[in-house]
Design an enzyme around this catalytic site. Structure first.
Site, PDB file in Angstrom:
ATOM      1  N   GLU A 116      -0.403  -0.794   0.743  1.00  0.00           N
ATOM      2  CA  GLU A 116      -0.982  -1.533  -0.392  1.00  0.00           C
ATOM      3  C   GLU A 116      -0.698  -3.035  -0.293  1.00  0.00           C
ATOM      4  O   GLU A 116      -0.774  -3.749  -1.291  1.00  0.00           O
ATOM      5  CB  GLU A 116      -0.445  -0.983  -1.726  1.00  0.00           C
ATOM      6  CG  GLU A 116      -0.655   0.504  -1.953  1.00  0.00           C
ATOM      7  CD  GLU A 116      -2.112   0.935  -2.072  1.00  0.00           C
ATOM      8  OE1 GLU A 116      -3.020   0.071  -1.986  1.00  0.00           O
ATOM      9  OE2 GLU A 116      -2.347   2.148  -2.218  1.00  0.00           O
ATOM     10  N   HIS A 139       4.423  -1.499  -7.720  1.00  0.00           N
ATOM     11  CA  HIS A 139       3.495  -0.379  -7.913  1.00  0.00           C
ATOM     12  C   HIS A 139       4.281   0.925  -7.893  1.00  0.00           C
ATOM     13  O   HIS A 139       5.193   1.091  -7.071  1.00  0.00           O
ATOM     14  CB  HIS A 139       2.451  -0.372  -6.794  1.00  0.00           C
ATOM     15  CG  HIS A 139       1.665   0.901  -6.712  1.00  0.00           C
ATOM     16  ND1 HIS A 139       0.840   1.336  -7.729  1.00  0.00           N
ATOM     17  CD2 HIS A 139       1.589   1.857  -5.753  1.00  0.00           C
ATOM     18  CE1 HIS A 139       0.282   2.481  -7.380  1.00  0.00           C
ATOM     19  NE2 HIS A 139       0.729   2.823  -6.197  1.00  0.00           N
ATOM     20  N   HIS A 141       4.242   5.390  -9.670  1.00  0.00           N
ATOM     21  CA  HIS A 141       3.464   6.512 -10.193  1.00  0.00           C
ATOM     22  C   HIS A 141       4.171   7.167 -11.385  1.00  0.00           C
ATOM     23  O   HIS A 141       4.559   8.339 -11.298  1.00  0.00           O
ATOM     24  CB  HIS A 141       3.269   7.571  -9.097  1.00  0.00           C
ATOM     25  CG  HIS A 141       2.687   7.056  -7.806  1.00  0.00           C
ATOM     26  ND1 HIS A 141       2.857   7.702  -6.595  1.00  0.00           N
ATOM     27  CD2 HIS A 141       1.911   5.967  -7.537  1.00  0.00           C
ATOM     28  CE1 HIS A 141       2.215   7.038  -5.632  1.00  0.00           C
ATOM     29  NE2 HIS A 141       1.640   5.972  -6.182  1.00  0.00           N
ATOM     30  N   GLU A 169       7.961  -2.242 -30.098  1.00  0.00           N
ATOM     31  CA  GLU A 169       8.190  -3.408 -29.242  1.00  0.00           C
ATOM     32  C   GLU A 169       7.130  -3.626 -28.166  1.00  0.00           C
ATOM     33  O   GLU A 169       7.155  -4.639 -27.476  1.00  0.00           O
ATOM     34  CB  GLU A 169       9.584  -3.319 -28.621  1.00  0.00           C
ATOM     35  CG  GLU A 169      10.642  -3.347 -29.692  1.00  0.00           C
ATOM     36  CD  GLU A 169      11.942  -4.001 -29.275  1.00  0.00           C
ATOM     37  OE1 GLU A 169      12.285  -3.891 -28.090  1.00  0.00           O
ATOM     38  OE2 GLU A 169      12.594  -4.616 -30.137  1.00  0.00           O
ATOM     39  N   HIS A 210      -3.735   7.597 -10.622  1.00  0.00           N
ATOM     40  CA  HIS A 210      -2.875   7.205  -9.499  1.00  0.00           C
ATOM     41  C   HIS A 210      -1.542   6.605  -9.958  1.00  0.00           C
ATOM     42  O   HIS A 210      -0.480   7.125  -9.617  1.00  0.00           O
ATOM     43  CB  HIS A 210      -3.634   6.222  -8.585  1.00  0.00           C
ATOM     44  CG  HIS A 210      -2.860   5.817  -7.366  1.00  0.00           C
ATOM     45  ND1 HIS A 210      -3.413   5.738  -6.110  1.00  0.00           N
ATOM     46  CD2 HIS A 210      -1.566   5.435  -7.206  1.00  0.00           C
ATOM     47  CE1 HIS A 210      -2.484   5.359  -5.246  1.00  0.00           C
ATOM     48  NE2 HIS A 210      -1.361   5.171  -5.885  1.00  0.00           N
TER      49      HIS A 210
HETATM   50  O1  2HA Z   1       2.231   5.568  -0.640  1.00  0.00           O
HETATM   51  O2  2HA Z   1       1.924   4.504  -3.642  1.00  0.00           O
HETATM   52  O3  2HA Z   1      -0.580   3.792  -3.346  1.00  0.00           O
HETATM   53  C1  2HA Z   1       2.461   4.446  -1.384  1.00  0.00           C
HETATM   54  C2  2HA Z   1       1.524   4.383  -2.524  1.00  0.00           C
HETATM   55  C3  2HA Z   1       0.107   4.170  -2.221  1.00  0.00           C
HETATM   56 ZN    ZN Z   2       0.462   4.617  -5.166  1.00  0.00          ZN
END
Ligand code: 2HA
Ligand code: ZN
Length: 270
Positions: A116, A139, A141, A169, A210
């Protein structure tokens, strides 16, 4: 030369990645983080003339020419970073209008930066135009935010308002709200460009089905943004199927704006 593993930015990133893993946000090799570093703070720990190898980025980002990034590696597990930072992380310098990255430290098994990387670098460009002090893109999940993208409309105003209503908040922590991308193929320049466009107006961008992207001035701020949005999503997933008897009114939101000196995104409140 000081010992690089003692550098505050390495120590802080390792702690943050471990914490992200422990929060359950980064199963297997999920998630990626990049931090813009100062040449001055880097020079004390690394010989910047010693390029280990050069990696093609697959995109151009002229604004980032000559910038240094500490970044997680592709296929690496956050769970393992604390035991071997030099293999799981890397420090690169972008050159030739951002089309190449010179590896200065890390990725010791021959690896490269996260798949990414385009979304990270393009997001840095977009955020730094809004706030020159922005340095971190994160980033991951988180389960409840992800779950929410299956059962809640993806309309950005509605999504943001729902999150704001879940904890008092929230509007104070992310008055700029949460932008949302529909499902797209990850790891591409296209999702990178779309994410960066969304970063122009908010520091949080949800990738439907995602995960989420966050941007901020440091690791604490960025982690805190995602942590707060994920907490709100958790409340939502606990109550969405129950009769809702009370909420935080827009009048109350305006009180929060006044009291905490923040301004909600234009047009998001009545
Ligand atoms: O594998 O999160 O979006 C890493 C990730 C891809
Ligand atoms: Zn990801």
């Amino acid at each position: 030369m000081k010992e690089i593993l003692q550098a505050p930015y390495i120590i802080e990133l390792v702690r943050t990645l471990t914490n992200m893993y422990q929060h359950g946000w980064d199963e297997r090799n999920g998630g990626n983080v990049s931090v813009l570093l100062d040449e001055a703070e880097l020079k004390e720990y690394l010989d910047l003339t010693n390029v280990i190898r050069t990696i093609h980025t697959g995109f151009a980002a002229p604004e980032l020419e000559g910038n240094y990034f500490l970044v997680t590696g592709t296929g690496k597990y956050f769970k393992n970073v604390q035991y071997d930072p030099a293999n799981n992380l890397g420090i690169v310098r972008l050159t030739e209008k951002g089309t190449r990255a010179e590896l200065l430290w890390g990725f010791t098994d021959g690896g490269r930066f996260t798949s990414e990387f385009p979304a990270h670098m393009m997001s840095h460009v977009a955020r730094r135009r809004v706030d020159p002090a922005s340095r971190v893109v994160m980033h991951c999940h988180p389960a409840n935010l992800l779950a929410m993208t299956y059962v809640h409309e993806l309309d950005e105003v509605k999504f943001t308002r729902t999150l704001w209503q879940m904890c008092t908040e929230c509007i104070v922590v992310f008055p700029d709200g949460v932008n949302v991308l529909p499902w797209m193929l990850c790891g591409t320049n296209e999702i990178g460009e779309a994410t960066a466009k969304k970063m122009e107006t908010a520091r949080l961008v949800v990738w439907a089905q995602h995960g989420i992207y966050g941007a901020g001035r440091d690791l604490d701020e960025t982690f805190g943004l995602i942590e707060t949005a994920e907490k709100a999503a958790e409340i939502y997933m606990k109550i969405a199927h129950l009769p809702i008897l009370n909420t935080i009114s827009d009048a109350a939101m305006h009180q929060l704006e006044q009291h905490f000196g923040v301004k909600a995104r234009d047009g998001y409140l009545q």
